[in-house]
Scaffold this active site. Structure first.
Site, PDB file in Angstrom:
ATOM      1  N   LYS A 130      42.559  38.339  46.059  1.00 48.27           N
ATOM      2  CA  LYS A 130      42.455  39.760  45.429  1.00 48.27           C
ATOM      3  C   LYS A 130      42.390  40.864  46.530  1.00 48.27           C
ATOM      4  O   LYS A 130      42.903  42.000  46.019  1.00 48.27           O
ATOM      5  CB  LYS A 130      41.379  39.677  44.582  1.00 48.27           C
ATOM      6  CG  LYS A 130      41.516  38.956  43.073  1.00 48.27           C
ATOM      7  CD  LYS A 130      40.116  39.095  42.318  1.00 48.27           C
ATOM      8  CE  LYS A 130      40.875  38.475  40.837  1.00 48.27           C
ATOM      9  NZ  LYS A 130      39.696  38.729  39.846  1.00 48.27           N
ATOM     10  N   ASN A 175      44.202  42.452  40.644  1.00 52.72           N
ATOM     11  CA  ASN A 175      44.687  41.171  40.052  1.00 52.72           C
ATOM     12  C   ASN A 175      45.910  41.133  39.400  1.00 52.72           C
ATOM     13  O   ASN A 175      46.237  40.058  38.666  1.00 52.72           O
ATOM     14  CB  ASN A 175      43.186  41.007  38.915  1.00 52.72           C
ATOM     15  CG  ASN A 175      43.611  41.773  37.908  1.00 52.72           C
ATOM     16  OD1 ASN A 175      43.951  42.901  37.712  1.00 52.72           O
ATOM     17  ND2 ASN A 175      42.810  41.140  36.757  1.00 52.72           N
ATOM     18  N   SER A 224      45.625  31.252  31.770  1.00 49.67           N
ATOM     19  CA  SER A 224      46.611  32.313  31.996  1.00 49.67           C
ATOM     20  C   SER A 224      48.098  32.137  31.586  1.00 49.67           C
ATOM     21  O   SER A 224      48.543  32.839  30.819  1.00 49.67           O
ATOM     22  CB  SER A 224      46.574  33.164  33.064  1.00 49.67           C
ATOM     23  OG  SER A 224      45.120  33.812  33.343  1.00 49.67           O
ATOM     24  N   TYR A 279      32.383  32.287  30.869  1.00 46.00           N
ATOM     25  CA  TYR A 279      32.650  31.623  29.298  1.00 46.00           C
ATOM     26  C   TYR A 279      32.826  30.006  29.449  1.00 46.00           C
ATOM     27  O   TYR A 279      33.360  29.500  28.484  1.00 46.00           O
ATOM     28  CB  TYR A 279      34.173  32.239  29.008  1.00 46.00           C
ATOM     29  CG  TYR A 279      35.275  32.137  30.115  1.00 46.00           C
ATOM     30  CD1 TYR A 279      35.755  31.201  30.413  1.00 46.00           C
ATOM     31  CD2 TYR A 279      35.630  33.312  30.934  1.00 46.00           C
ATOM     32  CE1 TYR A 279      36.915  30.917  31.373  1.00 46.00           C
ATOM     33  CE2 TYR A 279      36.465  33.343  31.952  1.00 46.00           C
ATOM     34  CZ  TYR A 279      37.195  32.326  32.297  1.00 46.00           C
ATOM     35  OH  TYR A 279      38.071  32.240  33.028  1.00 46.00           O
ATOM     36  N   ALA A 284      27.451  42.127  42.156  1.00 40.15           N
ATOM     37  CA  ALA A 284      28.266  43.001  43.017  1.00 40.15           C
ATOM     38  C   ALA A 284      29.275  42.439  43.684  1.00 40.15           C
ATOM     39  O   ALA A 284      29.866  42.838  44.617  1.00 40.15           O
ATOM     40  CB  ALA A 284      27.639  44.136  43.765  1.00 40.15           C
ATOM     41  N   SER A 334      44.681  36.054  42.020  1.00 38.29           N
ATOM     42  CA  SER A 334      43.279  35.617  41.927  1.00 38.29           C
ATOM     43  C   SER A 334      42.464  34.999  43.296  1.00 38.29           C
ATOM     44  O   SER A 334      43.461  35.209  44.113  1.00 38.29           O
ATOM     45  CB  SER A 334      43.039  34.520  40.609  1.00 38.29           C
ATOM     46  OG  SER A 334      41.630  34.687  40.506  1.00 38.29           O
ATOM     47  N   ASP A 361      40.160  43.750  35.253  1.00 35.23           N
ATOM     48  CA  ASP A 361      39.098  42.975  34.993  1.00 35.23           C
ATOM     49  C   ASP A 361      38.348  44.017  34.194  1.00 35.23           C
ATOM     50  O   ASP A 361      37.324  43.783  33.046  1.00 35.23           O
ATOM     51  CB  ASP A 361      38.300  42.445  36.291  1.00 35.23           C
ATOM     52  CG  ASP A 361      38.920  41.097  36.561  1.00 35.23           C
ATOM     53  OD1 ASP A 361      39.676  40.422  35.508  1.00 35.23           O
ATOM     54  OD2 ASP A 361      39.053  40.712  37.695  1.00 35.23           O
TER      55      ASP A 361
HETATM   56  P1  NAD Z   1      31.609  36.647  43.384  1.00 37.58           P
HETATM   57  O1  NAD Z   1      31.543  35.465  44.302  1.00 37.58           O
HETATM   58  O2  NAD Z   1      32.605  37.589  43.878  1.00 37.58           O
HETATM   59  O3  NAD Z   1      30.291  37.304  43.130  1.00 37.58           O
HETATM   60  C1  NAD Z   1      29.228  36.604  42.749  1.00 37.58           C
HETATM   61  C2  NAD Z   1      27.923  37.575  42.558  1.00 37.58           C
HETATM   62  O4  NAD Z   1      26.836  36.839  41.881  1.00 37.58           O
HETATM   63  C3  NAD Z   1      27.275  38.422  43.861  1.00 37.58           C
HETATM   64  O5  NAD Z   1      26.894  39.612  43.603  1.00 37.58           O
HETATM   65  C4  NAD Z   1      26.259  37.219  44.270  1.00 37.58           C
HETATM   66  O6  NAD Z   1      25.237  38.094  45.085  1.00 37.58           O
HETATM   67  C5  NAD Z   1      25.594  37.156  42.701  1.00 37.58           C
HETATM   68  N1  NAD Z   1      24.924  35.724  42.754  1.00 37.58           N
HETATM   69  C6  NAD Z   1      25.566  34.441  42.952  1.00 37.58           C
HETATM   70  N2  NAD Z   1      24.608  33.604  42.817  1.00 37.58           N
HETATM   71  C7  NAD Z   1      23.340  34.360  42.592  1.00 37.58           C
HETATM   72  C8  NAD Z   1      21.897  33.659  42.334  1.00 37.58           C
HETATM   73  N3  NAD Z   1      21.890  32.614  42.398  1.00 37.58           N
HETATM   74  N4  NAD Z   1      21.044  34.660  42.104  1.00 37.58           N
HETATM   75  C9  NAD Z   1      21.723  36.127  41.868  1.00 37.58           C
HETATM   76  N5  NAD Z   1      22.900  36.521  42.147  1.00 37.58           N
HETATM   77  C10 NAD Z   1      23.631  35.502  42.606  1.00 37.58           C
HETATM   78  O7  NAD Z   1      32.092  36.215  41.870  1.00 37.58           O
HETATM   79  P2  NAD Z   1      33.105  36.677  40.832  1.00 37.58           P
HETATM   80  O8  NAD Z   1      34.503  36.639  41.247  1.00 37.58           O
HETATM   81  O9  NAD Z   1      32.441  38.048  40.772  1.00 37.58           O
HETATM   82  O10 NAD Z   1      32.888  35.910  39.519  1.00 37.58           O
HETATM   83  C11 NAD Z   1      31.340  35.929  39.099  1.00 37.58           C
HETATM   84  C12 NAD Z   1      31.315  35.246  37.510  1.00 37.58           C
HETATM   85  O11 NAD Z   1      32.054  36.402  36.809  1.00 37.58           O
HETATM   86  C13 NAD Z   1      32.030  34.010  37.559  1.00 37.58           C
HETATM   87  O12 NAD Z   1      31.308  33.230  36.777  1.00 37.58           O
HETATM   88  C14 NAD Z   1      33.432  34.115  37.047  1.00 37.58           C
HETATM   89  O13 NAD Z   1      33.898  33.146  36.232  1.00 37.58           O
HETATM   90  C15 NAD Z   1      33.271  35.317  35.945  1.00 37.58           C
HETATM   91  N6  NAD Z   1      34.500  36.165  36.013  1.00 37.58           N
HETATM   92  C16 NAD Z   1      34.821  36.195  34.609  1.00 37.58           C
HETATM   93  C17 NAD Z   1      35.835  37.000  34.202  1.00 37.58           C
HETATM   94  C18 NAD Z   1      36.216  37.200  32.867  1.00 37.58           C
HETATM   95  O14 NAD Z   1      37.317  37.745  32.359  1.00 37.58           O
HETATM   96  N7  NAD Z   1      35.325  36.828  31.959  1.00 37.58           N
HETATM   97  C19 NAD Z   1      36.645  37.734  35.228  1.00 37.58           C
HETATM   98  C20 NAD Z   1      36.217  37.489  36.668  1.00 37.58           C
HETATM   99  C21 NAD Z   1      35.014  36.881  36.895  1.00 37.58           C
END
Ligand code: NAD
Length: 292
Positions: free
Chosen positions: A73, A94, A24, A236, A134, A69, A109
């Protein structure tokens, strides 16, 4: 950079822990420079303990705002003066904007997710989405998609601590939007396959497929996908996840990683602080040109 910084430079922060790996600062500072805006964006190591003083510093130092972040959050919400309605529904912030000492919390997001699809000329409004996850990202995506006019969302989650959050997301969407949301156990593979089969878009927001789990995917069979659908992974790193490879094997035309979403969530925050459009294509080229 040095030529741009002077006594009038307006400061914007990024408060999280750990945060030094973030793209960022590079994204925003290059966008400020490109547009000739006298702003600077800096990352600060801020955990839950340091958060109250750090938020107060936004007021004290008359910063224009900050990104927030993990792990802050949700914790930041009681420290703010106002919440944007979408941030209230998502239950997370965020982006903070400081208007003369009044701090308002936003979430960008979910809008970043929708905008990244708009950028590709794809419209999921009025369509059905199957969404895995979720957590923070999944909640923002589900709520914003519902607010934006997605017709139906089938949310799949593991029976882990975020199951309760998945339930909350479904309830809030059904109560407060015209979208119909349903909750499903991700362990039920037949149900999972059937819901994807009747969806225009499948989105994985679980982080499965991200380093060090890059050999994993929740959908292992290309036959679950159709060429005319969208497959979106919020991950990513790596740029092409296992899920994306399965979708490519199935001949899916529109397969995306999370870079577009990351870029557009930043662009949305940039606009909230400066009132200007981020030069998104310039930043995409600058930061991700090695992906071409
Ligand atoms: P988080 O820990 O808040 O949520 C993780 C979710 O994934 C939960 O619902 C959990 O139940 C599920 N999960 C985890 N392991 C699992 C498995 N083995 N099988 C099934 N479900 C599983 O995480 P987050 O902050 O929501 O981030 C999730 C992903 O999204 C990360 O890879 C993060 O880098 C990415 N992300 C990307 C952006 C973007 O702008 N592209 C923004 C935010 C997060």
């Amino acid at each position: 950079m040095i030529e741009r910084i002077d006594g009038h430079t307006i400061l914007i922060g990024l408060m999280a822990y750990p945060i030094r790996h973030s793209m960022s600062p590079t994204m925003h500072n290059n966008a400020f420079a490109k547009l000739g805006l006298n702003y600077a964006y800096l990352a600060f190591d801020v955990d839950n303990d340091r958060l109250p003083k750090a938020i107060d510093a936004i007021r004290t130092l008359d910063m224009r705002g900050s990104n927030i972040s993990m792990p802050n959050k949700q914790k930041v919400i009681p420290l703010l003066d106002k919440l944007d309605p979408a941030a209230k529904m998502v239950g997370a912030v965020n982006t903070i904007v400081n208007d003369n000492g009044i701090l308002t919390g936003y979430t960008t997001d979910g809008t970043g997710f929708m905008k990244s699809l708009d950028d590709e000329g794809l419209n999921i409004r009025g369509e059905k989405m199957t969404l895995a996850g979720a957590g923070g990202a999944g909640t923002a995506i589900a709520i914003q998609a519902a607010l934006a006019g997605v017709k139906e969302i089938s949310i799949f989650n593991a029976k882990d601590p975020s199951w309760e959050n998945a339930k909350r997301n479904v309830d809030i969407i059904n109560e407060k939007t015209d979208c119909h949301a349903t909750l499903h156990a991700i362990e039920d593979k037949t149900d999972f396959k059937n819901e994807i089969a009747s969806s225009y878009i499948y989105c994985d927001s679980t982080g499965v497929g991200m380093k060090p789990l890059e050999d994993m995917t929740l959908v292992e069979d290309p036959n679950w996908f159709r060429p005319d659908m969208i497959v979106f992974d919020t991950v990513y790193a790596p740029r092409t996840t296992k899920l994306m490879k399965i979708a490519q094997q199935a001949g899916v035309k529109h397969v995306f990683n999370g870079l577009g979403m990351m870029l557009e969530q930043g662009a949305e925050a940039f606009k909230l602080w400066t009132g200007k459009e981020m030069p998104v294509e310039y930043i995409r080229e600058l930061l991700f040109s090695e992906d071409k």
